[in-house]
Design an enzyme around this catalytic site. Structure first.
Site, mmCIF file in Angstrom:
data_model
loop_
_atom_site.group_PDB
_atom_site.id
_atom_site.type_symbol
_atom_site.label_atom_id
_atom_site.label_comp_id
_atom_site.label_asym_id
_atom_site.label_seq_id
_atom_site.Cartn_x
_atom_site.Cartn_y
_atom_site.Cartn_z
ATOM 1 N N ILE A 1 0.925 -1.283 -0.099
ATOM 2 C CA ILE A 1 0.183 -0.201 0.045
ATOM 3 C C ILE A 1 0.890 1.238 0.048
ATOM 4 C CG2 ILE A 1 -2.086 1.154 1.251
ATOM 5 C CD1 ILE A 1 -2.584 -1.281 2.588
ATOM 6 N N THR B 1 4.142 1.950 2.559
ATOM 7 C CA THR B 1 5.097 2.958 2.326
ATOM 8 C C THR B 1 4.765 4.367 2.290
ATOM 9 O OG1 THR B 1 4.662 3.478 -0.148
ATOM 10 C CG2 THR B 1 6.034 1.457 0.077
ATOM 11 N N ASP C 1 9.138 7.517 -1.531
ATOM 12 C CA ASP C 1 8.218 8.714 -2.068
ATOM 13 C C ASP C 1 7.751 8.265 -3.521
ATOM 14 O OD1 ASP C 1 7.363 11.034 -3.072
ATOM 15 O OD2 ASP C 1 9.113 12.306 -2.563
ATOM 16 N N ASN D 1 -2.477 4.042 -3.138
ATOM 17 C CA ASN D 1 -3.163 4.908 -2.483
ATOM 18 C C ASN D 1 -2.599 6.111 -2.118
ATOM 19 O OD1 ASN D 1 -5.170 5.422 0.194
ATOM 20 N ND2 ASN D 1 -3.198 5.878 0.975
ATOM 21 N N TYR E 1 -5.875 18.567 -9.761
ATOM 22 C CA TYR E 1 -6.009 17.237 -9.137
ATOM 23 C C TYR E 1 -7.338 16.644 -10.057
ATOM 24 C CZ TYR E 1 -7.677 14.119 -5.351
ATOM 25 O OH TYR E 1 -8.103 12.804 -4.824
ATOM 26 N N LYS F 1 -6.462 13.071 -11.948
ATOM 27 C CA LYS F 1 -7.563 11.751 -11.550
ATOM 28 C C LYS F 1 -8.099 11.149 -12.927
ATOM 29 C CE LYS F 1 -6.447 10.833 -7.129
ATOM 30 N NZ LYS F 1 -5.610 9.696 -6.821
#
Length: 254
Positions: free
Chosen positions: A10, A35, A58, A84, A153, A157
Site C-alpha cells: 500500500i 510505504t 516517495d 493509495n 487534481y 485523476k
C-alpha cells in the site's frame, strides 16, 4: 479476489485511508507492506500494528520506485499493488500566470499519475507470476466531474481513470491473470480533507465497502456519493456539475 495470505503493498499507507486499509487487510489474514515519505508516520503505524512491514519511499521519486521494487523482491514479492498515495493542491487562480500553480500541477501528476505507471511497470512481471495478482488504482469522483478549485487534481485523476480502463483491457486481451481495479472514493475524513466542511465518509466505513467490493471482483468500485455523481453526470451533467461546484466554490475564486 481472495485476501487471506496475500501480500499487499500500500503506497501512502502511513495514515488515513491507507493505514485503515492496512489494518483491515491484516485482520483478514493478509501480509501488508506500507510505504510513505514520512518516516515518523511509518514508525507510528508500525507501533500500532506490529505486523506491518514499513518502507520509506516517495511516490514522486523515480529512484525511490526502483529501490522499493528491489526491497520488495528481496522480501519475496507481492500479490496486490494498491496505489493509495495521492496529493492535492487547491489552486484558486487558474486564469492568472503563476509559477507555483504549474509546479503544483506537475507534482500532482507526478504522484497521482506518473508514479502509478512507474510502479505498475516495475511490478508487472512479478504480479503476473502470481496465481491471483492485482493492481488497485485510486482515482476520485472528480475524475467524472471536475472541481473548479481543485482543477489540476481533477485532471490527474481523470488521466489515471482513462489509463486504468486501458490497462485493464490490455491485460485482458493478453489473457493476463492480473486484475485491475479502479477505486473511486467520495469525500473521506482524512488529513487531506480536514478543512472541508462537507459530508464525509469515515475511513473505516470506506475501507470496509472497498474490501467487500474487492472480494467480489468488482473492477470499478464506486463508493458513497461517487455512485450518485456518476449516475447524475450521465443523465443530468449540469446538475452533477452544480453539486460538485456549489455557489460557495465561486466565492473562493473572487
Amino acid at each position: 479476489m481472495i485476501i487471506k495470505n496475500k501480500t499487499i503493498l500500500i503506497t501512502g499507507g502511513g495514515s488515513g485511508i491507507g493505514l485503515e486499509a492496512a489494518k483491515q487487510f491484516l485482520q483478514l489474514g493478509a501480509k501488508v507492506i506500507i510505504t510513505g515519505r514520512n518516516q515518523e508516520k511509518l514508525n507510528n503505524a508500525k507501533k500500532t500494528y506490529p505486523g506491518l512491514t514499513v518502507i520509506k519511499s516517495d511516490a514522486a521519486n523515480a529512484e525511490d520506485a526502483i529501490t522499493l521494487f528491489k526491497q520488495i523482491k528481496e522480501l519475496g514479492g507481492i500479490d496486490i499493488l494498491y496505489h493509495n498515495a495521492g496529493v492535492l493542491s487547491p489552486v484558486l487562480n487558474l486564469g492568472i500566470t503563476d509559477d507555483k500553480h504549474a509546479e503544483s500541477a506537475a507534482y500532482e501528476m507526478e504522484v497521482n499519475y506518473l508514479g502509478v505507471i512507474r510502479l505498475n511497470n516495475l511490478f508487472m512481471e512479478m504480479l503476473q507470476s502470481r496465481r491471483e495478482g492485482a493492481i488497485i488504482n485510486t482515482t476520485s469522483l472528480l475524475r467524472y466531474v471536475p472541481s473548479i478549485v481543485e482543477a489540476t487534481y481533477s485532471a490527474s485523476k481523470a488521466a489515471l481513470g482513462f489509463y486504468t480502463q486501458s490497462l485493464r483491457k490490455h491485460l485482458q486481451i493478453l489473457n493476463s491473470r492480473v486484475k485491475v481495479f479502479e477505486l473511486l472514493p467520495p469525500l473521506v475524513a482524512t488529513e487531506m480533507t480536514a478543512e472541508r466542511t462537507d459530508k464525509k465518509l469515515t475511513t473505516e466505513q470506506f475501507v470496509k465497502e472497498f474490501i467487500d467490493a474487492l472480494k467480489k471482483d468488482q473492477y470499478t468500485i464506486r463508493i458513497g456519493d461517487t455512485k450518485v455523481v456518476y449516475l447524475l453526470n450521465r443523465f443530468f451533467p449540469k446538475f452533477a456539475y452544480g453539486l460538485v461546484n456549489p455557489k460557495k466554490s465561486y466565492k473562493l475564486l473572487q
